[in-house]
Design an enzyme around this catalytic site. Structure first.
Site, short mmCIF file in Angstrom:
data_model
loop_
_atom_site.label_atom_id
_atom_site.label_comp_id
_atom_site.label_asym_id
_atom_site.label_seq_id
_atom_site.Cartn_x
_atom_site.Cartn_y
_atom_site.Cartn_z
N ARG A 167 0.77 -1.18 0.04
CA ARG A 167 0.04 0.04 -0.01
C ARG A 167 0.89 1.20 -0.02
O ARG A 167 0.61 2.26 0.81
CB ARG A 167 -0.88 -0.02 1.20
CG ARG A 167 -1.94 -1.18 1.25
CD ARG A 167 -2.93 -1.24 0.10
NE ARG A 167 -3.68 -2.38 0.04
CZ ARG A 167 -3.42 -3.34 -0.45
NH1 ARG A 167 -2.29 -3.55 -1.24
NH2 ARG A 167 -3.82 -4.52 -0.37
N SER B 30 -10.66 -1.42 4.20
CA SER B 30 -9.98 -1.86 5.31
C SER B 30 -9.35 -0.73 5.95
O SER B 30 -8.44 -0.02 5.14
CB SER B 30 -8.86 -2.85 4.90
OG SER B 30 -9.16 -3.99 4.12
N GLU C 65 -4.57 2.10 7.64
CA GLU C 65 -4.33 2.10 5.83
C GLU C 65 -4.92 3.43 5.18
O GLU C 65 -4.43 4.19 4.45
CB GLU C 65 -4.97 1.08 5.31
CG GLU C 65 -5.00 0.98 3.88
CD GLU C 65 -5.19 -0.28 3.16
OE1 GLU C 65 -4.91 -1.33 3.80
OE2 GLU C 65 -5.62 -0.27 1.97
C1 FAD Z 1 -15.68 -0.33 0.05
C2 FAD Z 1 -14.10 -0.17 -0.25
C3 FAD Z 1 -13.37 -1.15 -0.70
C4 FAD Z 1 -12.06 -1.29 -0.83
N1 FAD Z 1 -11.15 -2.26 -1.15
C5 FAD Z 1 -10.01 -2.01 -1.54
C6 FAD Z 1 -9.27 -3.45 -1.71
O1 FAD Z 1 -9.69 -4.40 -1.97
N2 FAD Z 1 -7.85 -3.11 -1.78
C7 FAD Z 1 -7.14 -1.65 -1.64
O2 FAD Z 1 -6.09 -1.59 -1.94
N3 FAD Z 1 -7.95 -0.64 -1.33
C8 FAD Z 1 -9.37 -0.88 -1.07
N4 FAD Z 1 -9.85 0.20 -0.94
C9 FAD Z 1 -9.41 1.61 -0.56
C10 FAD Z 1 -9.39 2.58 -1.85
O3 FAD Z 1 -10.26 2.42 -2.66
C11 FAD Z 1 -7.97 2.53 -2.37
O4 FAD Z 1 -6.84 2.78 -1.52
C12 FAD Z 1 -7.99 3.32 -3.79
O5 FAD Z 1 -6.78 3.14 -4.31
C13 FAD Z 1 -7.89 4.75 -3.37
O6 FAD Z 1 -8.13 5.41 -4.56
P1 FAD Z 1 -8.77 6.99 -4.72
O7 FAD Z 1 -8.78 7.39 -6.05
O8 FAD Z 1 -10.09 7.05 -3.88
O9 FAD Z 1 -7.65 7.76 -3.90
P2 FAD Z 1 -7.76 8.78 -2.64
O10 FAD Z 1 -8.67 8.19 -1.32
O11 FAD Z 1 -8.78 9.91 -3.04
O12 FAD Z 1 -6.53 9.00 -2.35
C14 FAD Z 1 -5.58 8.20 -1.71
C15 FAD Z 1 -4.22 8.73 -1.59
O13 FAD Z 1 -3.88 8.82 -3.06
C16 FAD Z 1 -3.32 9.99 -3.33
N5 FAD Z 1 -3.91 10.28 -4.71
C17 FAD Z 1 -4.83 9.84 -5.14
N6 FAD Z 1 -4.72 10.40 -6.54
C18 FAD Z 1 -3.51 11.08 -6.75
C19 FAD Z 1 -3.07 11.33 -8.01
N7 FAD Z 1 -3.71 11.26 -9.19
N8 FAD Z 1 -1.75 11.54 -7.98
C20 FAD Z 1 -1.11 11.74 -6.71
N9 FAD Z 1 -1.75 11.30 -5.56
C21 FAD Z 1 -2.87 10.58 -5.56
C22 FAD Z 1 -4.06 10.97 -2.49
O14 FAD Z 1 -3.47 12.16 -2.04
C23 FAD Z 1 -4.00 10.23 -1.21
O15 FAD Z 1 -2.53 10.20 -0.38
C24 FAD Z 1 -11.43 0.16 -0.75
C25 FAD Z 1 -12.13 1.11 -0.20
C26 FAD Z 1 -13.48 1.11 -0.10
C27 FAD Z 1 -14.27 2.21 0.28
#
Ligand code: FAD
Length: 300
Positions: free
Chosen positions: A173, A223, A293
């Protein structure tokens, strides 16, 4: 001209405003207002970054807000939300180039439509490609590092760079993106030829497993804690007797103890307090320190 007037000049028709509630941009559905907010076109990013530097305004990049807990007091500075149209996905042979703001689900569907395998694991993760690359998101034994071949970023001076996968410092992660203040613009994914029907079937099967095991009917950030070496966070929390434990509207899911959910109008403070209580209790009972996380940002 003040910062916001200048931002308006650059953003043009791209959505931008002051005091935008972050509860609208996070899957936890909590979080106070961002002082400034913009959802720019990718080409506007260098000018926006330059403006932030000129005015000394801090900026924070978000994707789909699915791994964020934003404080009830909101965020100072500019929140930049990455968005994009999935029609911008390009496919050459087995290589797919995806803009950062595209949702993983849409990218995985596009790969399946093109009979390309390797991305099935990501179909149910509710983040953007940029967020997934940054977090090295993973599920069911695969993670982004298995399919990313290169990542295009802007550095904080607005210079475009291409980073090869081996230089991304992917870990559990984690990646090199946050420490270098890079903004992911797009990712090149290396997939493999497969059978379209089989790929869709595998994606459907993994989605079903998620629906059975995860409390998807409630707002959450997935998570909440990282998997500690040799343990599962959810099992430790359950065995510590915390299933259903509540602080106000925040609750440890009874369906999956690794998920903290917003069960009933929780505040960010309640969610954070619950997380702290869980960490303390698990430490006390098992001498294992859980690490969030979910990223905690803004003012609590
Ligand atoms: C129901 C549910 C299930 C999930 N299941 C999983 C799973 O199975 N596995 C898993 O790994 N995660 C899971 N997640 C967590 C999440 O979906 C992941 O971590 C996902 O990759 C986050 O993406 P996001 O676009 O929402 O990023 P955000 O939550 O908006 O940001 C997360 C981080 O990434 C940075 N960021 C985002 N976009 C960029 C960019 N373009 N450039 C630079 N930095 C950036 C942000 O600054 C922040 O630090 C789950 C979440 C939920 C709600």
């Amino acid at each position: 001209m003040d910062f916001f007037q200048k931002l308006s000049e650059i953003a043009g028709d791209a959505p931008h405003c002051k005091n935008e509630p972050m509860s609208r941009h996070t899957t936890f559905r909590v979080g106070g207002p961002a002082e400034y907010f913009v959802r720019p076109d990718t080409g506007q990013l260098p000018d926006i970054l330059k403006l932030c530097r000129q005015y000394g305004v801090p900026s924070y990049i978000i994707g789909n807000g699915s791994n964020l807990l934003v404080g009830d007091g909101g965020m100072d500075g500019l929140v930049i939300e990455m968005g994009a149209d999935e029609t911008e996905i390009t496919i050459r042979d087995t290589v797919m180039e995806v803009p950062a703001g595209v949702l993983l689900t849409k990218a995985a569907n596009a790969a399946a439509e093109a009979a390309l395998g390797g991305m099935e694991f990501a179909a149910g993760i509710p983040g953007t490609v940029g967020g997934a690359v940054t977090m090295n998101a993973g599920a069911y034994g695969s993670e982004m590092k298995d399919i990313v071949s290169s990542v295009t970023v802007y550095d904080s001076y607005g210079a475009k760079k291409r980073i090869m996968a081996e230089d991304m410092a992917f870990g559990y992660r984690a990646s090199c993106i946050p420490a270098n203040h890079f903004i992911v613009v797009s990712a090149e994914l290396k997939l493999y030829p497969g059978d379209r029907e089989e790929i869709f079937a595998r994606m459907g099967e993994l989605r079903k497993r998620r629906m059975e095991k995860q409390p998807l009917e409630y707002p959450s950030a997935g998570s909440t804690f990282k998997r500690p070496d040799g343990y599962y966070a959810g099992k430790l929390i359950m065995d510590a007797g915390l299933s259903g434990y509540r602080v106000g509207g925040a609750m440890v899911s009874e369906k999956h103890c690794g998920f903290v959910i917003n069960a009933d109008g929780a505040t960010a403070c309640e969610i954070r307090q619950l997380m702290e209580d869980v960490i303390q209790k698990v430490e006390q009972v098992f001498h294992v320190t859980l690490e969030p996380e979910v990223k905690l940002i803004g003012k609590f």
